[in-house]
Design a protein around this motif. Structure first.
Motif, PDB file in Angstrom:
ATOM      1  N   GLU A  66      24.482  28.347 -12.284  1.00 37.64           N
ATOM      2  CA  GLU A  66      25.591  29.034 -12.947  1.00 37.64           C
ATOM      3  C   GLU A  66      26.740  29.290 -11.972  1.00 37.64           C
ATOM      4  OE1 GLU A  66      26.125  29.533 -16.124  1.00 37.64           O
ATOM      5  OE2 GLU A  66      24.241  28.463 -16.437  1.00 37.64           O
ATOM      6  N   GLU A  96      18.397  29.318 -11.529  1.00 38.30           N
ATOM      7  CA  GLU A  96      19.374  29.297 -12.626  1.00 38.30           C
ATOM      8  C   GLU A  96      20.677  29.964 -12.206  1.00 38.30           C
ATOM      9  OE1 GLU A  96      21.053  28.000 -15.862  1.00 38.30           O
ATOM     10  OE2 GLU A  96      19.063  27.448 -15.198  1.00 38.30           O
ATOM     11  N   SER A 137      30.377  27.674 -12.453  1.00 43.15           N
ATOM     12  CA  SER A 137      31.515  28.579 -12.663  1.00 43.15           C
ATOM     13  C   SER A 137      32.678  28.273 -11.732  1.00 43.15           C
ATOM     14  CB  SER A 137      31.073  30.032 -12.475  1.00 43.15           C
ATOM     15  OG  SER A 137      30.838  30.322 -11.102  1.00 43.15           O
ATOM     16  N   ARG A 192      22.938  20.609 -13.527  1.00 42.91           N
ATOM     17  CA  ARG A 192      22.124  21.529 -14.333  1.00 42.91           C
ATOM     18  C   ARG A 192      20.739  20.942 -14.631  1.00 42.91           C
ATOM     19  NH1 ARG A 192      24.639  25.930 -16.362  1.00 42.91           N
ATOM     20  NH2 ARG A 192      26.897  25.924 -16.531  1.00 42.91           N
TER      21      ARG A 192
END
Length: 80
Positions: free
Chosen positions: A16, A12, A20, A37
């Motif tokens: 992220e 995860e 980002s 994702r």
């Protein structure tokens, strides 16, 4: 420790980190980020470069691929 290397152990955190880096400034970015994702086979790696102060020391010298290898990102592969 560096945030990129910390993310290797946490799927995860990898997602992220990648998301980002691509804020939704373009209309094309959200779809691949959303697909990333949901992917169960996300490939995550680091590209780095090593700088050495000299290519030779005494009777030892680096030559050919040991001294200068092309980046795998350049697509040169077997043409080198």
């Amino acid at each position: 420790m560096d945030i990129v290397y910390d993310a290797f152990g946490n799927p995860e955190a990898r997602r992220e980190l990648v998301a980002s880096r691509f804020p939704g400034r373009s209309r094309h970015v959200p779809r691949p980020v959303a697909a990333m994702r949901e992917a169960d086979d996300l490939f995550f790696d680091v590209v780095s470069q090593i700088h050495v102060p000299t290519w030779a020391s005494g009777r030892v010298a680096l030559a050919d691929d040991a001294a200068h290898a092309t980046s795998f990102l350049s697509g040169q592969g077997s043409s080198v």
